[in-house]
Design a protein around this motif. Structure first.
Motif, short mmCIF file in Angstrom:
data_model
loop_
_atom_site.label_atom_id
_atom_site.label_comp_id
_atom_site.label_asym_id
_atom_site.label_seq_id
_atom_site.Cartn_x
_atom_site.Cartn_y
_atom_site.Cartn_z
N GLU A 110 7.28 15.67 2.36
CA GLU A 110 8.20 14.98 1.44
C GLU A 110 7.67 13.59 1.08
O GLU A 110 7.74 13.17 -0.09
CB GLU A 110 9.60 14.89 2.07
N ILE A 111 7.11 12.87 2.04
CA ILE A 111 6.53 11.55 1.77
C ILE A 111 5.40 11.69 0.75
O ILE A 111 5.33 10.94 -0.23
CB ILE A 111 6.02 10.90 3.08
N ARG A 112 4.53 12.65 0.97
CA ARG A 112 3.39 12.87 0.05
C ARG A 112 3.89 13.27 -1.34
O ARG A 112 3.35 12.82 -2.35
CB ARG A 112 2.45 13.92 0.62
N ARG A 113 4.92 14.11 -1.38
CA ARG A 113 5.47 14.56 -2.67
C ARG A 113 6.07 13.38 -3.43
O ARG A 113 5.79 13.18 -4.61
CB ARG A 113 6.53 15.64 -2.45
N ARG A 114 6.90 12.58 -2.76
CA ARG A 114 7.54 11.43 -3.41
C ARG A 114 6.50 10.43 -3.92
O ARG A 114 6.64 9.89 -5.02
CB ARG A 114 8.49 10.71 -2.45
N TYR A 115 5.48 10.19 -3.13
CA TYR A 115 4.45 9.23 -3.53
C TYR A 115 3.69 9.75 -4.75
O TYR A 115 3.47 9.02 -5.72
CB TYR A 115 3.49 8.94 -2.38
N ALA A 116 3.31 11.02 -4.73
CA ALA A 116 2.53 11.61 -5.83
C ALA A 116 3.35 11.71 -7.11
O ALA A 116 2.84 11.43 -8.20
CB ALA A 116 2.02 12.99 -5.43
N ASN A 117 4.61 12.08 -7.01
CA ASN A 117 5.43 12.30 -8.19
C ASN A 117 6.00 11.02 -8.79
O ASN A 117 6.06 10.89 -10.01
CB ASN A 117 6.60 13.25 -7.88
N GLY A 118 6.43 10.13 -7.94
CA GLY A 118 7.12 8.98 -8.49
C GLY A 118 6.47 7.65 -8.24
O GLY A 118 6.97 6.61 -8.67
N GLY A 119 5.37 7.66 -7.52
CA GLY A 119 4.73 6.39 -7.22
C GLY A 119 5.63 5.47 -6.42
O GLY A 119 5.61 4.26 -6.59
N VAL A 120 6.47 6.02 -5.54
CA VAL A 120 7.35 5.23 -4.69
C VAL A 120 6.47 4.36 -3.79
O VAL A 120 5.45 4.81 -3.27
CB VAL A 120 8.27 6.14 -3.85
N SER A 121 6.86 3.11 -3.62
CA SER A 121 6.04 2.19 -2.83
C SER A 121 6.01 2.56 -1.35
O SER A 121 6.92 3.22 -0.84
CB SER A 121 6.58 0.76 -2.97
N HIS A 122 4.97 2.10 -0.69
CA HIS A 122 4.83 2.31 0.74
C HIS A 122 6.02 1.71 1.48
O HIS A 122 6.55 2.30 2.43
CB HIS A 122 3.53 1.71 1.27
N ARG A 123 6.45 0.53 1.01
CA ARG A 123 7.56 -0.17 1.66
C ARG A 123 8.85 0.67 1.58
O ARG A 123 9.56 0.82 2.57
CB ARG A 123 7.79 -1.53 1.01
N ASN A 124 9.14 1.20 0.39
CA ASN A 124 10.35 2.00 0.22
C ASN A 124 10.30 3.29 1.06
O ASN A 124 11.30 3.70 1.66
CB ASN A 124 10.60 2.33 -1.24
N LEU A 125 9.14 3.93 1.07
CA LEU A 125 8.99 5.15 1.87
C LEU A 125 9.12 4.84 3.37
O LEU A 125 9.76 5.58 4.11
CB LEU A 125 7.64 5.83 1.59
N ALA A 126 8.52 3.74 3.80
CA ALA A 126 8.61 3.34 5.21
C ALA A 126 10.06 3.11 5.61
O ALA A 126 10.51 3.55 6.67
CB ALA A 126 7.77 2.08 5.46
N GLY A 127 10.81 2.43 4.75
CA GLY A 127 12.22 2.18 5.03
C GLY A 127 13.04 3.45 5.06
O GLY A 127 13.90 3.63 5.91
N ALA A 128 12.74 4.36 4.14
CA ALA A 128 13.50 5.61 4.05
C ALA A 128 13.26 6.52 5.25
O ALA A 128 14.16 7.26 5.68
CB ALA A 128 13.14 6.35 2.76
#
Length: 192
Positions: free
Chosen positions: A158-176
């Motif tokens: 899911e982390i890899r999918r969100r990063y690839a699809n939406g360019g979500v920042s590392h900070r936001n993914l780390a918090g989530a």
């Protein structure tokens, strides 16, 4: 008039005892639980010497076959036995009775079968040899089976999918996901 209950008999051929658990009488259930078989362990412990006693607890087969320890097993499937007053693994005892000394190094199995006592399947190795053997054979804990794991495989995907699809920042993914930004970066790069 009440119906008479019919007691079940043990499923082992020739045994007329009543079933205690899992289609077996108490004696056969205990034997199966301890030794993995309901068959009697012939001459178990009746050897004249400690060496005879030890080998009576090994199911010896052909030269290239595994020779499993048929007495009790401890964690990870290794047999446990006493050699010269010292508790040790059955594979180490097999080494002792074959080579005449208790090894100071690890004893590695070429067959990847922990209860195996066939001397042809055993060799000495350093802790590094043991670790390399574990990695080569893929026996190390990976992903969720690693006790240090914080994320599940589906969370990593899911982390890899969100990063690839939406360019979500590392900070936001780390918090989530409750991990550090470095962990997120390593997941995205495929390091972990």
């Amino acid at each position: 008039m009440t119906a008479k209950s019919v007691s079940k008999k043990c499923s082992v051929s020739g045994c007329n005892r009543e079933v205690d658990s899992v289609e077996l009488c108490g004696m056969h259930y205990k034997r199966f639980w301890r030794h993995g078989s309901t068959e009697p362990l012939l001459n178990m412990g009746m050897g004249e010497t400690p060496k005879d006693k030890f080998w009576s607890r090994v199911k010896i087969g052909g030269q290239d076959e595994c020779w499993p320890w048929i007495a009790g097993l401890r964690s990870f499937g290794y047999g446990c036995v006493s050699v010269e007053g010292q508790s040790t693994g059955s594979h180490r005892a097999a080494w002792f009775y074959t080579h005449g000394y208790l090894p100071t190094l690890h004893i590695l199995h070429s067959c990847d079968n922990p209860p195996c006592c066939n001397p042809n399947h055993l060799r000495e190795g350093t802790p590094r040899d043991n670790s390399d053997d574990m990695l080569t054979r893929g026996r190390q804990a990976k992903g969720e089976s690693n006790g240090q794991s914080v994320l599940t495989t589906s969370q990593v995907l899911e982390i890899r999918r969100r990063y690839a699809n939406g360019g979500v920042s590392h900070r936001n993914l780390a918090g989530a996901f409750g991990v550090s930004k470095t962990t997120i970066a390593d997941i995205i790069k495929g390091k972990i």
